[in-house]
Design an enzyme around this catalytic site. Structure first.
Site, PDB file in Angstrom:
ATOM      1  N   ARG A   1      -2.678  10.900   6.188  1.00  0.00           N
ATOM      2  CA  ARG A   1      -2.842   9.535   6.677  1.00  0.00           C
ATOM      3  C   ARG A   1      -2.330   8.540   5.650  1.00  0.00           C
ATOM      4  NH1 ARG A   1      -6.846   5.452   5.855  1.00  0.00           N
ATOM      5  NH2 ARG A   1      -8.116   6.832   4.580  1.00  0.00           N
TER       6      ARG A   1
ATOM      7  N   HIS B   1      -7.837  11.674  -1.887  1.00  0.00           N
ATOM      8  CA  HIS B   1      -7.336  10.385  -2.374  1.00  0.00           C
ATOM      9  C   HIS B   1      -7.098  10.525  -3.866  1.00  0.00           C
ATOM     10  CE1 HIS B   1      -7.118   6.175  -3.384  1.00  0.00           C
ATOM     11  NE2 HIS B   1      -7.125   5.857  -2.112  1.00  0.00           N
TER      12      HIS B   1
ATOM     13  N   GLN C   1      -7.521  14.753   3.570  1.00  0.00           N
ATOM     14  CA  GLN C   1      -6.837  13.963   2.561  1.00  0.00           C
ATOM     15  C   GLN C   1      -7.634  13.865   1.270  1.00  0.00           C
ATOM     16  OE1 GLN C   1      -6.230   9.485   3.041  1.00  0.00           O
ATOM     17  NE2 GLN C   1      -4.170  10.329   3.042  1.00  0.00           N
TER      18      GLN C   1
ATOM     19  N   HIS D   1     -11.434  12.673   0.766  1.00  0.00           N
ATOM     20  CA  HIS D   1     -11.515  11.312   1.258  1.00  0.00           C
ATOM     21  C   HIS D   1     -11.497  11.176   2.772  1.00  0.00           C
ATOM     22  CE1 HIS D   1     -11.062   7.049   1.226  1.00  0.00           C
ATOM     23  NE2 HIS D   1      -9.854   7.074   1.748  1.00  0.00           N
TER      24      HIS D   1
ATOM     25  N   PHE E   1       0.861  -1.179   0.000  1.00  0.00           N
ATOM     26  CA  PHE E   1       0.000   0.000   0.000  1.00  0.00           C
ATOM     27  C   PHE E   1       0.896   1.226   0.000  1.00  0.00           C
ATOM     28  CE2 PHE E   1      -4.428   1.225   0.878  1.00  0.00           C
ATOM     29  CZ  PHE E   1      -5.057   0.101   0.414  1.00  0.00           C
TER      30      PHE E   1
ATOM     31  N   GLU F   1      -6.383   2.110  -3.306  1.00  0.00           N
ATOM     32  CA  GLU F   1      -4.959   2.114  -3.536  1.00  0.00           C
ATOM     33  C   GLU F   1      -4.452   0.692  -3.772  1.00  0.00           C
ATOM     34  OE1 GLU F   1      -3.508   4.981  -0.842  1.00  0.00           O
ATOM     35  OE2 GLU F   1      -1.658   3.865  -0.549  1.00  0.00           O
TER      36      GLU F   1
ATOM     37  N   LEU G   1     -14.466   5.795  -4.678  1.00  0.00           N
ATOM     38  CA  LEU G   1     -13.069   5.451  -4.496  1.00  0.00           C
ATOM     39  C   LEU G   1     -12.643   4.203  -5.264  1.00  0.00           C
ATOM     40  CD1 LEU G   1     -10.822   6.619  -2.611  1.00  0.00           C
ATOM     41  CD2 LEU G   1     -11.068   4.463  -1.403  1.00  0.00           C
TER      42      LEU G   1
ATOM     43  N   ARG H   1      -0.414   9.402  -0.284  1.00  0.00           N
ATOM     44  CA  ARG H   1      -1.544   9.923  -1.056  1.00  0.00           C
ATOM     45  C   ARG H   1      -1.428  11.389  -1.442  1.00  0.00           C
ATOM     46  NH1 ARG H   1      -6.320   6.679   2.093  1.00  0.00           N
ATOM     47  NH2 ARG H   1      -5.782   4.679   1.144  1.00  0.00           N
TER      48      ARG H   1
HETATM   49  C1  FAD Z   1     -14.288   4.729   0.168  1.00  0.00           C
HETATM   50  C2  FAD Z   1     -13.397   4.655   1.367  1.00  0.00           C
HETATM   51  C3  FAD Z   1     -12.397   3.702   1.403  1.00  0.00           C
HETATM   52  C4  FAD Z   1     -11.559   3.615   2.508  1.00  0.00           C
HETATM   53  N1  FAD Z   1     -10.601   2.653   2.532  1.00  0.00           N
HETATM   54  C5  FAD Z   1      -9.808   2.537   3.627  1.00  0.00           C
HETATM   55  C6  FAD Z   1      -8.847   1.505   3.700  1.00  0.00           C
HETATM   56  O1  FAD Z   1      -8.691   0.719   2.791  1.00  0.00           O
HETATM   57  N2  FAD Z   1      -8.098   1.410   4.796  1.00  0.00           N
HETATM   58  C7  FAD Z   1      -8.258   2.267   5.840  1.00  0.00           C
HETATM   59  O2  FAD Z   1      -7.566   2.109   6.822  1.00  0.00           O
HETATM   60  N3  FAD Z   1      -9.176   3.246   5.800  1.00  0.00           N
HETATM   61  C8  FAD Z   1      -9.960   3.404   4.708  1.00  0.00           C
HETATM   62  N4  FAD Z   1     -10.900   4.393   4.676  1.00  0.00           N
HETATM   63  C9  FAD Z   1     -11.102   5.252   5.822  1.00  0.00           C
HETATM   64  C10 FAD Z   1     -11.921   4.570   6.885  1.00  0.00           C
HETATM   65  O3  FAD Z   1     -12.801   3.648   6.310  1.00  0.00           O
HETATM   66  C11 FAD Z   1     -12.771   5.530   7.675  1.00  0.00           C
HETATM   67  O4  FAD Z   1     -11.994   6.535   8.123  1.00  0.00           O
HETATM   68  C12 FAD Z   1     -13.336   4.825   8.875  1.00  0.00           C
HETATM   69  O5  FAD Z   1     -14.100   3.742   8.464  1.00  0.00           O
HETATM   70  C13 FAD Z   1     -14.169   5.709   9.749  1.00  0.00           C
HETATM   71  O6  FAD Z   1     -14.756   4.914  10.753  1.00  0.00           O
HETATM   72  P1  FAD Z   1     -15.561   5.506  11.929  1.00  0.00           P
HETATM   73  O7  FAD Z   1     -15.907   4.396  12.835  1.00  0.00           O
HETATM   74  O8  FAD Z   1     -14.848   6.639  12.493  1.00  0.00           O
HETATM   75  O9  FAD Z   1     -16.838   6.108  11.231  1.00  0.00           O
HETATM   76  P2  FAD Z   1     -18.038   5.420  10.430  1.00  0.00           P
HETATM   77  O10 FAD Z   1     -17.785   4.016  10.129  1.00  0.00           O
HETATM   78  O11 FAD Z   1     -18.423   6.268   9.311  1.00  0.00           O
HETATM   79  O12 FAD Z   1     -19.175   5.491  11.447  1.00  0.00           O
HETATM   80  C14 FAD Z   1     -19.810   6.680  11.792  1.00  0.00           C
HETATM   81  C15 FAD Z   1     -20.974   6.276  12.621  1.00  0.00           C
HETATM   82  O13 FAD Z   1     -21.476   7.381  13.292  1.00  0.00           O
HETATM   83  C16 FAD Z   1     -22.848   7.429  13.162  1.00  0.00           C
HETATM   84  N5  FAD Z   1     -23.236   8.811  13.311  1.00  0.00           N
HETATM   85  C17 FAD Z   1     -22.772   9.891  12.667  1.00  0.00           C
HETATM   86  N6  FAD Z   1     -23.381  10.991  13.104  1.00  0.00           N
HETATM   87  C18 FAD Z   1     -24.242  10.605  14.052  1.00  0.00           C
HETATM   88  C19 FAD Z   1     -25.172  11.274  14.879  1.00  0.00           C
HETATM   89  N7  FAD Z   1     -25.346  12.584  14.812  1.00  0.00           N
HETATM   90  N8  FAD Z   1     -25.914  10.550  15.739  1.00  0.00           N
HETATM   91  C20 FAD Z   1     -25.773   9.216  15.807  1.00  0.00           C
HETATM   92  N9  FAD Z   1     -24.907   8.545  15.074  1.00  0.00           N
HETATM   93  C21 FAD Z   1     -24.165   9.226  14.199  1.00  0.00           C
HETATM   94  C22 FAD Z   1     -23.122   6.815  11.850  1.00  0.00           C
HETATM   95  O14 FAD Z   1     -24.408   6.288  11.794  1.00  0.00           O
HETATM   96  C23 FAD Z   1     -22.094   5.723  11.810  1.00  0.00           C
HETATM   97  O15 FAD Z   1     -22.599   4.580  12.459  1.00  0.00           O
HETATM   98  C24 FAD Z   1     -11.723   4.512   3.572  1.00  0.00           C
HETATM   99  C25 FAD Z   1     -12.728   5.461   3.532  1.00  0.00           C
HETATM  100  C26 FAD Z   1     -13.552   5.557   2.433  1.00  0.00           C
HETATM  101  C27 FAD Z   1     -14.596   6.614   2.387  1.00  0.00           C
END
Ligand code: FAD
Ligand code: HEM
Ligand code: SF4
Ligand code: F3S
Ligand code: FES
Lengths: 597, 144, 124, 234
Positions: free
Chosen positions: A412, A239, A237, A370, A117, A252, A249, A283
């Site tokens: 990141r 991407h 970031q 991203h 990666f 990578e 997306l 990135r």
């Molecule tokens: C397309 C894509 C590909 C990616 N690929 C990678 C990868 O290969 N490797 C890597 O390490 N990272 C990757 N990332 C980054 C990573 O996936 C995210 O940063 C990470 O999943 C975020 O997780 P989280 O638990 O913080 O948020 P999320 O999984 O988004 O969860 C947010 C949660 O908060 C809840 N929420 C939000 N606001 C409220 C509210 N007001 N009240 C109640 N609930 C709320 C939502 O319902 C959700 O359940 C990628 C991101 C994207 C967009």
């Protein structure tokens, strides 16, 4: 009082971070997880490429190398104690996921398979190393599913489709959250000793983004209103490889499997910008390279995109040129079947959204907004810290993309976010439960709902001149064009002015829907309010930082300036006015030096 | 590292459950009915069905090769059909078809009856129906 | 609050699936039809006498015979498809072809039979 | 190009039954149906209610009937369905507002499958991963793709007839664990599925496979579960 629930710990958000926190907190304390989306709909499910850990399942790898790569990737803005902590925990974290049943792909020996990666290197040779543990190209999906499943197994209490609207604090301590049950429109008070925010990022402030509609920065905006600062918000970031125009997306991992970037002239251009790791540079570097190609007229057909090429014949040709071999030293030879098997979702996206087949055609791509490097400041245990002296706010925690530990600093590395979720989600959960053991419930204010109700009412009762859709389109365009990959004083100032203008106009926003059941119009309007608040902080922090570092690159200040700017930005909301402060970067093992790939 | 293959006992795999058994029975009985029908059809053809009978007769014969059905055709010699062998064959077909059909009715009834009590009643009724149908049918076949 | 989950026959039939609902519902109708027919038939043979003759009259009606033949033929052909696909899930890839084949068998067979029965019925 | 969109509307607070409203908008053939809905919600009628999040077919929020067939609005382009689009909620679940249905019964069925990894044996002594061959991993690869969008279950005639049926999505989840060589509770899940509302309710109607936006061969997976019951081989 109706609709009051009491839990020791309440987790807001059910993505990877929230579920991990919920899982660990629930082992020691009465825990609830509330989420505005059904948990399996969280954006963690969109993560494709992998989760990093120096397992060394194919070749030698060490946590120290992982740490160094992360520090370097962050452009030296990451806090090295936290990075070291994360990289050391990485191996156990990934193994724990496997023990929870996560179906990682396998090596021929039956171990967890790993792929290269961007930015992950063998520190001795400088060559890319296979560090990203993956489950095809849906690693995030599998993490989300697995964690949700484990939560079900452990009977965690879920409040699905409850949107948190406010944080309740009493005497400078945590007292709970306020949420609306989206299905009924009723407001609920969740009285708690500890609150963990894990609400994800705010990529929806940008026009072209890989982020979900739900990425509206709710957690950050709510806390900002309560006087808690946001850290390093200028670092966002982009991407390099989003599908042209749509921003969806393309992982990578495509380049990890040998894919290369090709400009409008049919040339591979990354060797110019990153002679050693080429297409697998980090990135920010790749995004800038693409942008430069486009700016200098080498986009495809003069348009804003270039190609990503994973056609086996191209990959194999360049593999020979790069001297890339299989781990056992044999010739690297990618076949069409392998592409299909390793990147099924990517193939699917291309077929559906572009109508092309990546095995025989090149994919048109452009950088896409991203990931939010900045966020709610925390220490490495997920405790929210509210000033430059890292003072802990009692009972308040944050983890995941909404938090800023900071392990990602200015940029990141791919796969480090999923790692961040599981490592810091876990510790936030543990700490929150621990705190709940010793603390007492704060007495709730007499009418905790009053403020949220008032906010809601004022949204409903605005003069109705302004349209949510238009406001958000204007916001996204301003931010993408003026606070995008390349930034300068003039554009950022105009974006900031624009955001402020939009904030003023937002007061007169129209909400026609007066219903209670799934009043999505009202909630969207409320989310737009959050986006505006967060965007203002982003624009302001970016305007303020007069250097280029990681994801923040300024045309008017093209160099990194460690003397003046090796520090974190903190922004507070003081009675509606934003105030800027700073915090020192923790540097332990690696002194800043020039960053070349 | 070898690929793992496990074999579960009958109980573990759910084969001791009525529903699973009937699922299997429905399919096997479908095949059995095909076999028996084909058998009857061939017998009909062998015995001259080609030129003496009309379509409906052949069908009737094929689906239930008992004496009454064959009597209504033009086949000159119905005597062999009174043999125990053909009587048993006909009863077997009757049994299989009835069991298959009645369980099919249960399946359909289940779809529209959600309560456990209602389902019980439907099942009870269907058992009564099945037993009486087979009994009545067997009497008809045996005595004709 | 909210609308019930009921899916009516017409809504179901308008669902643009791979004729899955159609074959499903026809299979049901076929099975039910046969079950009713066989019960009536056995009953009439068992009871004999006046009621027997009366019941006989119903199902010997040529229109009813066409219906029964429809039930038998469709149920048998579709049932064979289901049996084969269920016992060999690997073949499920060819589901669409199987349904085509099914109609290709059913339509001519039923057409001929319906013609024979109805012309016999109308002629008599 | 001009796009004509006919949308099922139901306001739970005022309506006793649903009705259809037609909107004509300017759009592009490369727009997603979701973009079209967003535009209508944004510019024509803010009260239009539907769920969505990821906008690229991985979260499973926006299953709906588009031109009479279950699809994800974000994974369907205007060019795939033409300029006359009819959008209706998925079938077989209670409609609560416009295109939004009550998903609880669907998730309840999911939860009945013991939808979590079960292996109470001690971990490998070195604390590392449980080993699994590439073939064993491939055995259940397809069913790990499920995003619980409910496209399959709500296209299933058997589920329409009988909401007690666990439905194809739940069986897909069970399949993912039954055929995972590391999991130890295949027998428990098979026994759950052997009950009245389990796999016997599947009449091989195939709508589910056709509807799955993740291209999971759902009927085949169900067939494999049925065969596992018959042969005991997992
Ligand atoms: C397309 C894509 C590909 C990616 N690929 C990678 C990868 O290969 N490797 C890597 O390490 N990272 C990757 N990332 C980054 C990573 O996936 C995210 O940063 C990470 O999943 C975020 O997780 P989280 O638990 O913080 O948020 P999320 O999984 O988004 O969860 C947010 C949660 O908060 C809840 N929420 C939000 N606001 C409220 C509210 N007001 N009240 C109640 N609930 C709320 C939502 O319902 C959700 O359940 C990628 C991101 C994207 C967009
Ligand atoms: C060659 C003859 C037959 C074949 C191949 C056949 C096949 C089948 C099969 C495979 C099923 C299972 C359908 C499913 O569960 O998905 C079935 C169901 C059924 N069969 Fe038959 N069958 C035959 C004859 C009969 C007869 C003679 C009757 C009537 C007595 C009958 C009545 C039914 C009924 C009522 C059902 C239930 C329908 C449903 O579940 O929707 N079948 N048949
Ligand atoms: S199997 Fe396919 S259609 Fe069914 S819920 Fe899963 S992803 Fe959706
Ligand atoms: S549509 Fe239904 S009947 Fe079976 S094959 Fe699919 S679950
Ligand atoms: S919005 Fe996520 S699947 Fe369509």
């Amino acid at each position: 009082m109706a609709n009051v629930h009491q839990f020791d710990v309440v987790v807001v958000g059910a993505g990877g971070a929230g579920l991990m926190a919920g899982l660990y907190a629930s082992r020691n304390a009465k825990t609830a997880v509330i989420s505005k989306l059904y948990p399996t709909r969280s954006h963690t499910g969109a993560a494709q490429g992998g989760i990093s850990a120096a397992l060394g399942n194919y070749e030698e790898d060490k946590p120290e190398w992982h740490m160094y790569d992360t520090v370097k990737g962050s452009d030296y803005l990451g806090d090295q104690d936290a990075i070291e902590f994360m990289c050391n925990e990485a191996i156990d974290a990934v193994l724990e996921l496997e023990h929870m049943g996560l179906p990682f792909d396998r090596t021929p020996e039956g171990r967890i398979s790993q792929r290269p990666f961007g930015g992950h290197t063998n520190n001795e040779t400088g060559k890319p190393v296979r560090r990203a543990a993956h489950a095809a190209d849906r690693t995030g999906h599998m993490i989300l599913q697995t964690l949700y499943q484990q939560c079900l197994k452990n009977n965690v209490n879920f409040f699905d489709e409850y949107q948190a609207l406010d944080f309740i604090t009493v005497n400078g301590k945590t007292a709970g959250v306020m949420a609306v049950n989206i299905a009924t429109g009723e407001l609920h008070t969740i009285h708690a000793k500890s609150v963990i925010f894990a609400t994800g990022g705010h990529g929806r402030i940008f026009e072209v983004t890989s982020n979900a509609y739900a990425y509206t920065g709710d957690g950050a905006a709510i806390l900002l209103r309560h006087g808690i600062p946001l850290e390093d918000m200028e670092f966002f970031q982009f991407h390099p490889t989003g599908i042209y125009k749509l921003g969806i997306l393309i992982t990578e991992g495509v380049r990890g499997e040998g894919g290369v970037l090709i400009n409008g002239k049919g040339e591979r251009f990354m060797p110019k910008y990153a002679p050693t790791v080429k297409d697998l540079a980090s990135r920010d570097v790749v995004s800038r390279a693409i942008y430069t190609e486009i700016k200098e007229g080498r986009g495809v057909n003069g348009k804003n995109y270039v190609y990503l090429d994973i056609r086996p014949e191209t990959v194999n040709k360049f593999a020979v040129e790069d001297g890339r071999t299989n781990p056992d030293g044999s010739k690297y030879n990618l076949t069409a079947e392998q592409v299909l098997q390793k990147l099924p979702d990517i193939i699917d996206f291309c077929r559906v959204y572009l109508g092309i087949d990546p095995v025989t055609q090149m994919m048109p791509i452009q950088p896409t907004a991203h990931y939010t490097m900045g966020g709610i400041p925390t220490n490495k245990y997920g405790q929210v810290v509210i000033d430059d002296k890292n003072t802990v706010f009692p009972g308040l925690y944050a983890a995941g993309e909404c938090a800023c530990v900071s392990v990602h600093g200015g940029n990141r590395l791919g796969t480090n976010s999923l790692l961040d979720l599981v490592v810091f989600g876990k510790h936030a959960g543990l700490k929150a439960a621990e705190y709940a053991k010793t603390a007492d419930f704060e007495k709730l204010p007499d009418n905790p709902l009053a403020e949220s109700q008032a906010r809601f009412e004022s949204l409903k009762n605005g003069s109705g001149k302004e349209n949510v859709f238009n406001l958000s389109t204007e916001l996204k365009n301003a931010m993408f064009n003026d606070v995008g990959i390349y930034r300068n004083e003039k554009d950022m100032q105009s974006a900031l002015n624009k955001v402020r203008e939009l904030k003023a106009r937002f007061k007169d926003v129209a909400v026609k829907d007066t219903g209670k059941v799934f009043n999505t119009e009202l909630l969207n309007a409320w989310e737009l309010g959050n986006l505006l608040d967060v965007a203002e902080v982003v624009a302001m922090s970016a305007l303020n930082r007069k250097e280029s570092r990681g994801g923040h690159s300024r045309e008017d200040f093209p160099e990194r300036d460690d003397k003046n700017w090796l520090k974190h930005t903190l922004v507070w909301n003081k009675d509606g006015k934003l105030e800027i402060g700073y915090k020192a970067v923790t540097i332990t093992k690696y002194q800043p030096k020039a960053r070349v790939y | 590292m070898t690929t793992k293959s496990r074999k579960l006992s009958l109980k573990q795999r759910g084969l001791t459950y009525f529903e699973t058994q009937m699922w299997l029975f429905t399919r096997l009985s479908a095949l059995a009915m095909y076999a028996l029908i084909l058998f009857g059809l061939i017998a009909a053809l062998v015995m001259g069905a080609r030129n003496q009978m009309d379509f409906a007769d052949v069908m009737r014969w094929a689906f239930m090769p008992n004496v009454t059905h064959i009597q209504s055709t033009n086949v000159p010699d119905v005597a062999p059909w009174s043999s125990v062998f053909w009587k048993l064959t006909a009863i077997a077909l009757l049994f299989v078809a009835t069991a298959h059909g009645v369980h099919g009715l249960v399946v359909i009834a289940d779809d529209y009856i959600a309560s456990a009590g209602g389902r019980k009643i439907a099942r009870l009724l269907s058992i009564v129906m099945m037993v009486s149908m087979i009994a009545a049918g067997a009497v008809v076949i045996w005595t004709s | 609050m909210g609308l019930k989950r009921d899916v009516s026959l017409s809504v179901g039939l308008r669902y643009k699936g791979p004729s899955g609902y159609l074959t499903y519902i026809l299979h049901r109708i076929g099975g039910l039809g046969m079950a009713i027919f066989i019960s009536v038939h056995i009953l009439s043979a068992f009871l004999g006498g006046k009621t027997g003759v009366y019941l006989n009259g119903i199902y010997e009606n040529w229109a009813f015979q066409i219906f029964i033949f429809f039930c038998v033929l469709f149920h048998a052909i579709n049932g064979l498809r289901i049996t084969i696909l269920d016992l060999f899930p690997k073949l499920l890839e060819h589901q669409t072809e199987a349904i085509w084949l099914e109609w290709a068998e059913f339509i001519p067979l039923f057409g001929v039979a319906a013609y024979v029965i109805s012309s016999a019925g109308l002629g008599a | 190009m001009e796009i004509t969109v006919k949308i099922f509307r139901y306001n739970p607070e005022t309506d006793t039954r649903g009705n259809y409203v037609t909107y004509k908008i300017e759009g592009d053939e490369n727009d997603r149906v979701l973009d079209v809905l967003e535009y209508i919600k944004g510019m024509r009628d803010g009260t239009l209610a539907f769920r969505r999040s990821c906008a690229h077919g991985v979260c499973g929020s926006d299953a709906m009937r588009i031109n009479g067939r279950n699809m994800l609005a974000c994974k369907t382009l205007v060019r795939d369905v033409g300029a006359n689009i009819t959008v209706e909620p998925i079938l077989g679940l209670r409609i609560v507002n416009d295109l939004i249905v009550d998903m609880e019964p669907f998730f309840d069925n999911y939860k009945k499958m013991l939808p979590y990894f079960i292996n109470e044996s001690p971990l490998p002594e070195d604390g590392r991963e449980r080993l699994q061959t590439v073939e064993d991993r491939a055995r259940f690869d397809e069913t790990t793709k499920c995003i619980l969008c409910a496209c399959c279950t709500t296209s299933c005639p058997s589920y329409w007839a009988n909401g007690e049926y666990y439905g194809p999505a739940a069986i897909v989840t069970a399949h993912r664990f039954i055929f995972d060589s590391r999991d130890e509770a295949a027998d428990e899940r098979l026994q759950i599925l052997a009950e009245t509302d389990g796999v016997a309710r599947c009449h091989t109607a195939y709508n589910c496979t056709e509807a799955c936006p993740r291209e999971i061969k759902v009927t085949k997976a169900i067939g494999e579960v049925k065969m596992a019951m018959m042969t005991g081989k997992v």
